[in-house]
Motif scaffolding. Structure first.
Motif, PDB file in Angstrom:
ATOM      1  N   LEU A 146       0.603  -1.135   0.077  1.00 45.03           N
ATOM      2  CA  LEU A 146       0.141  -0.075   0.014  1.00 45.03           C
ATOM      3  C   LEU A 146       1.063   1.321   0.106  1.00 45.03           C
ATOM      4  N   ASP A 147       2.213   1.049   0.402  1.00 48.96           N
ATOM      5  CA  ASP A 147       3.090   2.364   0.452  1.00 48.96           C
ATOM      6  C   ASP A 147       3.767   2.598  -1.219  1.00 48.96           C
ATOM      7  N   VAL A 148       3.024   3.421  -1.657  1.00 43.85           N
ATOM      8  CA  VAL A 148       3.402   3.438  -2.956  1.00 43.85           C
ATOM      9  C   VAL A 148       4.754   4.056  -3.374  1.00 43.85           C
ATOM     10  N   GLU A 149       5.047   5.102  -2.559  1.00 43.29           N
ATOM     11  CA  GLU A 149       6.359   5.821  -2.441  1.00 43.29           C
ATOM     12  C   GLU A 149       7.441   4.889  -2.252  1.00 43.29           C
ATOM     13  N   ALA A 150       7.370   4.283  -1.183  1.00 47.71           N
ATOM     14  CA  ALA A 150       8.537   3.272  -1.022  1.00 47.71           C
ATOM     15  C   ALA A 150       8.776   2.097  -1.977  1.00 47.71           C
ATOM     16  N   GLY A 151       7.355   1.565  -2.308  1.00 52.31           N
ATOM     17  CA  GLY A 151       7.367   0.646  -3.340  1.00 52.31           C
ATOM     18  C   GLY A 151       7.862   0.755  -4.690  1.00 52.31           C
ATOM     19  N   GLN A 152       7.569   2.148  -5.079  1.00 50.06           N
ATOM     20  CA  GLN A 152       8.103   2.561  -6.440  1.00 50.06           C
ATOM     21  C   GLN A 152       9.583   2.610  -6.243  1.00 50.06           C
ATOM     22  N   ALA A 153       9.979   3.220  -5.023  1.00 57.61           N
ATOM     23  CA  ALA A 153      11.478   3.516  -4.780  1.00 57.61           C
ATOM     24  C   ALA A 153      12.100   2.458  -4.999  1.00 57.61           C
ATOM     25  N   LEU A 154      11.803   1.481  -4.138  1.00 59.03           N
ATOM     26  CA  LEU A 154      12.530   0.111  -4.292  1.00 59.03           C
ATOM     27  C   LEU A 154      12.711  -0.545  -5.506  1.00 59.03           C
TER      28      LEU A 154
END
Length: 260
Positions: A47-55
């Motif tokens: 659900l954490d879009v920012e962290a997921g996309q960054a990874l």
């Protein structure tokens, strides 16, 4: 500048497709990195879009991100449809997403109980059920994150312990079902004790350095790092563990075998 992980064409899970829920941070992110580094194509669910996309950007072409509420039946179906359309296969499912709410039998509200079960147990049920159709033709490995709290009593984490106990029982049933039907799908559970993640770091008293509580500082300590759990995820995801099915693997630094 983001640095990409090296994709290993001869890695331990080379050519496999993996889906990791709760994959943006903590144990999930460590598992994503290891699986990708060992040759897998990895879909990061969170659900954490920012962290997921960054990874995903950090890892490079071998990883991609999808926003996913693991407690939603409809979203599970949508995610599996996307995996089918993009890769036409799913070899590894890591049901890692989870939350932690404290409380004893006297303190736990029904709302907290329902929330814990929805996120920690319902999501694993949905993930296993929805993935079988895509996995059973080629076979695969389902790795469900439970907890040492499912095997040993924690009076202060009633709902959490119960939700993780449900994951363990569900996983044994899935393992037996797949074996009886000769699907070549293995289903195992991991049972960590203390793991230093964003979720657990906030629970220490003020002035306590969590890094001093790891097994690196003292083998009698109970805390380990996300990479310690991810290493077991990688093993169970690989063909090295092809004869391991329906097991409950403790990652607790020997805590449960101590009698005193």
């Amino acid at each position: 500048m983001m640095t990409q992980n090296h994709h290993n064409p001869n890695g331990r899970v080379c050519g496999k497709v993996a889906l990791v829920t709760g994959g943006a941070k903590g144990i999930g992110a460590a598992s994503v990195r290891m699986l990708a580094a060992e040759g897998a194509q990895v879909l990061i669910s969170d659900l954490d879009v920012e962290a997921g996309q960054a990874l995903a950007a950090q890892i490079g072409p071998s990883a991609s991100f999808i926003r996913h509420d693991v407690s939603s039946e409809e979203q599970w179906r949508q995610v599996i449809d996307q995996v089918r359309e993009r890769y036409a296969r799913l070899d590894i499912l890591v049901n890692n997403a989870g939350i932690l709410i404290g409380g004893s039998i006297e303190q736990t509200t029904l709302a907290d109980w329902h929330k814990m079960m929805r996120v920690n147990a319902d999501s694993v049920f949905l993930g296993c059920r929805e993935s079988l159709g895509l996995m059973k033709e080629r076979g695969g490995s389902i790795i469900n994150l439970s907890s040492i709290a499912a095997l040993a009593a924690r009076d202060d984490y009633l709902a959490y312990s119960a939700s993780k106990g449900a994951v363990a029982a569900l996983s044994r049933s899935v393992a037996a079902f797949c074996r009886r039907r000769k699907y070549r799908i293995r289903c195992n559970t991991l049972h960590p004790d203390g793991v230093l993640t964003d979720m657990t770091r906030g629970g220490f008293p003020e002035g306590v350095d969590p890094n001093r509580l790891t097994i690196d500082s003292d083998p009698m300590n109970r805390m380990c790092l996300p990479e310690d759990v991810a290493a077991s995820v990688l093993f169970l995801a690989s063909d090295e563990s092809r004869a391991i099915n329906g097991v409950e693997l403790r990652i607790d630094s020997g805590q449960m075998v101590m009698s005193i």
